[in-house]
Design a protein around this motif. Structure first.
Motif, short mmCIF file in Angstrom:
data_model
loop_
_atom_site.label_atom_id
_atom_site.label_comp_id
_atom_site.label_asym_id
_atom_site.label_seq_id
_atom_site.Cartn_x
_atom_site.Cartn_y
_atom_site.Cartn_z
N ILE A 1 0.85 -1.19 0.00
CA ILE A 1 0.00 0.00 0.00
C ILE A 1 0.88 1.24 0.00
N ALA A 2 0.60 2.13 -0.93
CA ALA A 2 1.30 3.41 -1.02
C ALA A 2 0.25 4.50 -1.10
N THR A 3 0.64 5.73 -0.78
CA THR A 3 -0.32 6.82 -0.86
C THR A 3 -0.72 7.07 -2.31
N SER A 4 -1.96 7.43 -2.50
CA SER A 4 -2.50 7.69 -3.83
C SER A 4 -2.05 9.07 -4.31
N ALA A 5 -1.34 9.09 -5.43
CA ALA A 5 -0.87 10.37 -5.99
C ALA A 5 -2.03 11.18 -6.55
N ALA A 6 -3.13 10.53 -6.87
CA ALA A 6 -4.27 11.23 -7.47
C ALA A 6 -5.22 11.84 -6.43
N ALA A 7 -5.07 11.47 -5.17
CA ALA A 7 -5.99 11.95 -4.13
C ALA A 7 -5.73 13.41 -3.79
N ASP A 8 -6.81 14.15 -3.57
CA ASP A 8 -6.69 15.54 -3.11
C ASP A 8 -6.36 15.60 -1.62
N TRP A 9 -6.77 14.57 -0.87
CA TRP A 9 -6.53 14.49 0.56
C TRP A 9 -6.52 13.03 0.97
N HIS A 10 -6.03 12.78 2.18
CA HIS A 10 -5.85 11.41 2.66
C HIS A 10 -6.48 11.25 4.04
N LEU A 11 -7.07 10.09 4.27
CA LEU A 11 -7.69 9.75 5.54
C LEU A 11 -7.08 8.43 6.02
N PHE A 12 -6.49 8.46 7.20
CA PHE A 12 -5.91 7.26 7.80
C PHE A 12 -6.71 6.91 9.04
N ILE A 13 -7.16 5.65 9.13
CA ILE A 13 -7.93 5.21 10.29
C ILE A 13 -7.36 3.88 10.76
N GLY A 14 -7.07 3.76 12.07
CA GLY A 14 -6.57 2.50 12.57
C GLY A 14 -6.29 2.54 14.06
N ASP A 15 -5.84 1.40 14.57
CA ASP A 15 -5.47 1.30 15.98
C ASP A 15 -3.96 1.47 16.12
N GLU A 16 -3.42 1.15 17.29
CA GLU A 16 -2.00 1.39 17.52
C GLU A 16 -1.10 0.57 16.61
N SER A 17 -1.60 -0.55 16.07
CA SER A 17 -0.80 -1.33 15.14
C SER A 17 -0.59 -0.58 13.82
N ALA A 18 -1.41 0.44 13.58
CA ALA A 18 -1.33 1.22 12.34
C ALA A 18 -0.35 2.38 12.43
N LEU A 19 0.14 2.71 13.62
CA LEU A 19 0.97 3.90 13.78
C LEU A 19 2.20 3.93 12.88
#
Length: 199
Positions: A62-80
């Protein structure tokens, strides 16, 4: 010692995420979630200065989307680790909103990024990890910027599934979501370090 950003193996079995690597200073930072008596927990408790480890990676798909105007990250501490590394790599003109569920206030971490960021820390305060209700409720209500965004959903298997449903109801297409389950409540991970697929 040879290291690269990605996954770190010790004796071929325990996998931990490399949070940062400073090759010049020969400094490796690992993020390890302590949550019981699994192989990772036993490894971190027995690790000592001078122990040798072998690093491999990068491995993530998984990499950040270059086409996105903005990004939303949601997760628990394993996602940090993944969330912070991805946010730090964003350009200044791509804002990010982070919704992170952690055990308590002391588990909050500082994040410095070029992008404009907004972080919501959700504290469990003794509630069990892996309950999807808190993150799903936040995903249903959080204010989203204008334009086309991309969501990165990390954490427990059931939580990630719920988050996908909630965001789909809010109009996110499947191509606007990058889900990744890091663990399954009540289940040990498979030998490759990720939740075992149900038969």
């Amino acid at each position: 010692m040879r290291m690269s950003r990605g996954v770190c193996d010790t004796e071929g079995e325990n996998r931990r995420v490399i949070r940062q690597l400073d090759e010049a200073a020969r400094l490796l930072t690992l993020d390890i979630v302590l949550h019981g008596d699994g192989p990772g927990e036993r490894w971190v408790r027995s690790a000592r200065s001078g122990d040798k480890i072998e690093g491999i990676g990068p491995r993530g798909k998984i990499a950040t989307s270059a086409a996105a105007d903005w990004h939303l990250f949601i997760g628990d501490e394993s996602a940090l680790p993944a969330t912070f590394a991805m946010t730090e790599a964003l350009p200044p003109d791509r804002p990010a909103t982070l919704v992170l569920e952690i055990p308590e206030e002391n588990d909050e971490q500082d994040l410095v990024a070029a992008a404009t960021i907004r972080i919501s820390w959700l504290h469990r305060l003794g509630a069990p990890a892996g309950d999807p209700s808190t993150l799903a409720a936040e995903a249903a209500e959080i204010e989203l910027p204008p334009g086309r965004g991309h969501a990165y959903l990390f954490g427990e298997t059931t939580v990630v599934s719920w988050l996908r449903e909630v965001l789909a109801e809010r109009g996110f297409g499947q191509d606007q979501m990058s889900p990744k389950a890091y663990w399954g409540r009540g289940r040990a991970n498979a030998s490759h370090g990720e939740p075992a697929r149900d038969a």
